[in-house]
Design a protein around this motif. Structure first.
Motif, mmCIF file in Angstrom:
data_model
loop_
_atom_site.group_PDB
_atom_site.id
_atom_site.type_symbol
_atom_site.label_atom_id
_atom_site.label_comp_id
_atom_site.label_asym_id
_atom_site.label_seq_id
_atom_site.Cartn_x
_atom_site.Cartn_y
_atom_site.Cartn_z
ATOM 1 N N ARG A 74 0.848 -1.189 0.000
ATOM 2 C CA ARG A 74 0.000 0.000 0.000
ATOM 3 C C ARG A 74 0.882 1.237 0.000
ATOM 4 N NH1 ARG A 74 -1.004 2.348 4.940
ATOM 5 N NH2 ARG A 74 -0.139 1.264 6.733
ATOM 6 N N SER A 77 3.353 3.296 3.218
ATOM 7 C CA SER A 77 4.059 2.245 3.956
ATOM 8 C C SER A 77 5.564 2.344 3.715
ATOM 9 C CB SER A 77 3.565 0.872 3.508
ATOM 10 O OG SER A 77 3.937 0.634 2.160
ATOM 11 N N TYR A 111 -6.281 3.961 4.124
ATOM 12 C CA TYR A 111 -5.752 2.711 4.679
ATOM 13 C C TYR A 111 -5.907 2.645 6.195
ATOM 14 C CZ TYR A 111 -3.590 2.894 0.108
ATOM 15 O OH TYR A 111 -3.376 3.017 -1.238
#
Length: 166
Positions: A74, A77, A111
């Motif tokens: 993602r 990250s 996220y």
């Protein structure tokens, strides 16, 4: 708050002394990392270029990052920051690549990361990746904090030393 020149001066001088070069890919810092580095007189001795990779089309067009490159990853990250750092370094043929990706605020990202979450990575003779959480919704303050942390990480890696804690 330090000036842009003050933020970039130490690492800029270090890169000049070592005759090393740098390329930068950033996201939620919005260009402040690049600006801090080019605000230093003589930056052309070390700064090769940089980009703001803020969207999927941006990362595709500017760094040729594909869906396959992103498999299992993602964007906000440490692995993605490392991909950005390696890709910008290779793209410009720099000694070092520096990258930042995160959520400046005032809200978090899709996220589930909160505002003030950012990941940083350095690619080069020394590689490192770290995460910072400011726990603040203040977008501009986060952008400045992200810039400071990115440059601290870069300086630590260039010095070949220990990465300072967040």
């Amino acid at each position: 708050m330090k000036s842009l020149n003050a933020l970039g001066a130490a690492v800029g001088e270090l890169l000049k002394q070592r005759e090393q070069t740098l390329a930068v890919a950033e996201s939620s810092a919005g260009g402040l990392i690049n600006a801090a580095l080019v605000a230093v007189p003589g930056a052309s001795a070390y700064y090769l270029g940089g980009c703001i990779v803020y969207t999927r089309p941006g990362r595709s067009a500017l760094l040729r990052i594909t869906k396959e490159d992103m498999a299992g990853m993602r964007s906000a990250s440490e692995p993605f920051a490392q991909l950005l750092a390696r890709r910008i370094r290779a793209s410009l043929g720099a000694t070092w690549g520096l990258a930042e990706t995160g959520a400046a605020g005032p809200t978090g990202n899709r996220y589930g990361d909160p505002a003030g979450h950012a990941c940083f990575a350095v690619a080069g003779p020394v590689e490192a990746a770290v995460t910072l959480k400011t726990w603040s919704a203040d977008r501009e303050a986060n952008m400045w904090a992200f810039t400071r942390r990115a440059l601290e990480l870069l300086e630590a890696c260039v010095r070949g030393g220990k990465v300072p804690p967040a």
